[in-house]
Design an enzyme around this catalytic site. Structure first.
Site, short mmCIF file in Angstrom:
data_model
loop_
_atom_site.label_atom_id
_atom_site.label_comp_id
_atom_site.label_asym_id
_atom_site.label_seq_id
_atom_site.Cartn_x
_atom_site.Cartn_y
_atom_site.Cartn_z
N SER A 67 2.02 -9.83 -0.73
CA SER A 67 1.57 -8.44 -0.68
C SER A 67 1.72 -7.79 0.69
O SER A 67 1.84 -6.57 0.78
CB SER A 67 0.11 -8.34 -1.14
OG SER A 67 -0.72 -9.20 -0.36
N LYS A 107 0.80 -1.23 0.00
CA LYS A 107 0.00 0.00 0.00
C LYS A 107 0.83 1.29 0.00
O LYS A 107 0.40 2.30 -0.53
CB LYS A 107 -0.94 0.02 1.21
CG LYS A 107 -1.95 -1.11 1.28
CD LYS A 107 -3.07 -0.91 0.31
CE LYS A 107 -4.30 -1.78 0.54
NZ LYS A 107 -4.15 -3.16 0.97
N GLU A 134 -10.12 5.76 3.08
CA GLU A 134 -10.88 4.66 3.65
C GLU A 134 -9.88 3.55 3.96
O GLU A 134 -8.79 3.52 3.41
CB GLU A 134 -11.89 4.13 2.62
CG GLU A 134 -11.33 3.12 1.61
CD GLU A 134 -10.26 3.66 0.67
OE1 GLU A 134 -10.16 4.90 0.53
OE2 GLU A 134 -9.51 2.86 0.09
C1 LIG Z 1 -5.11 -4.20 0.95
C2 LIG Z 1 -4.40 -5.47 0.81
C3 LIG Z 1 -4.73 -6.39 -0.22
C4 LIG Z 1 -5.91 -6.22 -1.13
O1 LIG Z 1 -5.90 -5.07 -1.91
P1 LIG Z 1 -5.52 -5.09 -3.45
O2 LIG Z 1 -5.84 -3.71 -3.89
O3 LIG Z 1 -6.36 -6.13 -4.12
O4 LIG Z 1 -4.08 -5.40 -3.53
C5 LIG Z 1 -3.95 -7.53 -0.35
N1 LIG Z 1 -2.92 -7.78 0.48
C6 LIG Z 1 -2.59 -6.94 1.48
C7 LIG Z 1 -1.45 -7.29 2.36
C8 LIG Z 1 -3.31 -5.77 1.67
O5 LIG Z 1 -2.97 -4.94 2.67
#
Ligand SMILES: *Cc1c(COP(=O)(O)O)cnc(C)c1O
Length: 398
Positions: free
Chosen positions: A382, A93, A115
């Site tokens: 992620s 993010k 948000e």
């Molecule tokens: C917010 C988040 C997601 C999902 O959001 P995307 O916009 O689909 O990437 C996935 N993994 C993590 C660790 C997140 O914080």
């Protein structure tokens, strides 16, 4: 560049998807944002400052890590993890939050709103707001505040005001509604840092562009290490920002297969999941036309996922387009599969992933054993799982 990589058009359309479905009062702010982004993206000073922050503040480039024990245990394709979990604040993010705060500054806007679902975007936004001395207000559903209380505390320590949202299901969708309401009222002084490849144009394009660094690095790293492109990319898909960030720089490489993994929740039954491509339909939600979960009358259905970050009724419009084009495949993992993957990655690699990420890992666990050992998979790690440890501990009775 192929046509696939050149989308959207100037009005934000990815074929029949995307666009700008917002109240009249927001149109000029979105036009201003699109115009500023257009200038900034070609301005070396902007790119240099963003690059410097990504490197020294956020910790890029992130490693491409060979998951040796997971690979051996599964006995198939070679698995690499793109370590976005190692970034400052613990998820991808921050790439987008940094890009957008620099745009806000260029536009002279000092009040920042956002948000958040799992709280990772709220933490990233609160972090960049603190770094640049901006006022910061984060809207968050009370259900999410409860399951992600660690992140609520982090945001407050970073100086942000966290506003609880109690309407409806009290998760991400309602938090976005409140943020949009605030933006309509305070648009002159305020920039809305939207957290995924969602919403009205220019957000899906801009958020994607800020995350493309994931795929650009991964491409360079795998070529350096294996001297060839990967066979398969896997990422979880909430709104779709980490997935499109990894996938986009590979769209032109026909040999690279891509799979987005949605939240299957408790199974594909109404109200029990958030897999928009399993029974979802075309509709408009929060600024964009895309696949979403709605009933026959077009009312948005309830969603469920063990991971707050995947628990949303709509998918980013570019994903709808790339699915129609047959370029990206989509599958889902259930809560139980994600929870199992959460433990497997922790025990085999010493990496506790976010529950969102665990959905992508779950799919790799299903598919890797059927692939030969000369095949290469990159899975987008992620985010890290610290925020989910207490929830998982309760689930497993630790
Ligand atoms: C917010 C988040 C997601 C999902 O959001 P995307 O916009 O689909 O990437 C996935 N993994 C993590 C660790 C997140 O914080």
């Amino acid at each position: 560049m192929t046509a696939l990589q050149q989308l959207p058009d100037v009005h934000g359309h990815f074929g029949p998807y995307g666009g700008m479905f917002v109240p009249e009062t927001l149109m000029s702010a979105l036009d201003e944002l699109a115009a500023e982004y257009d200038i900034a993206k070609n301005d070396p000073a902007f790119q240099n400052e963003l690059g410097e922050l990504l490197h020294n503040f956020a910790g890029r480039p992130t490693p491409l890590y060979f998951a040796e024990r997971l690979t051996t245990n599964l006995g198939g394709a070679k698995i690499y993890l793109k370590r976005e979990d190692l970034l400052h604040t613990g998820a991808h993010k921050i790439n987008n939050a940094l890009g957008q705060i620099l745009l806000a500054r260029r536009m002279g806007k000092t009040r920042i709103i956002a948000e958040t679902g799992a709280g990772q975007h709220g933490v990233a936004t609160a972090t960049v707001a603190a770094r640049f001395g901006c006022e910061c207000i984060i809207y968050m559903g009370v259900v999410d505040m409860e399951r992600q209380s660690l992140n609520v505390a982090r945001m407050r320590f970073l100086g942000a005001k966290v506003v609880p949202v109690t309407a409806g299901q009290a998760t991400l969708k309602e938090a976005i509604n409140e943020a949009m309401r605030d933006w309509v009222t305070n648009v002159r002084t305020t920039h809305y840092i939207l957290g995924s490849a969602l919403g009205s144009h220019p957000y899906p394009m801009m958020v994607r562009d800020f995350h493309r660094v994931i795929g650009i690095e991964a491409r360079r790293q795998i070529l350096g290490r294996e001297e060839r492109l990967p066979d398969l990319l896997v990422a979880c898909v909430g709104g779709g920002s980490n997935a499109i960030g990894l996938f986009h720089p590979f769209l032109d490489d026909a040999s690279v297969r891509m799979i987005g993994v949605e939240a299957g929740g408790e199974g594909i039954r109404t109200g029990k999941h958030a897999a928009r491509f399993q029974g979802g339909k075309l509709g408009v939600l929060q600024g964009t036309k895309t696949f979403l979960l709605a009933n026959a009358d077009g009312q948005i259905e309830l969603t469920h996922s063990v991971s707050a970050g995947l628990d949303y009724a709509a998918i980013g419009p570019e994903h709808s387009y790339l699915r129609d084009a047959g370029r990206i495949e989509y599958d889902y993992a259930t809560d139980d599969e994600a929870l199992a993957a959460f433990r497997i990655l922790a025990e085999t690699e010493g990496i506790i992933p976010a529950l969102e990420t665990a959905h992508a890992v779950a799919h790799v666990i299903k598919i890797a054993p059927s692939m030969s050992s000369d095949k290469l998979i990159i899975v987008n790690c992620s985010g890290r799982g610290d925020k989910d440890v207490s929830q998982a501990a309760t689930h497993f009775g630790f």
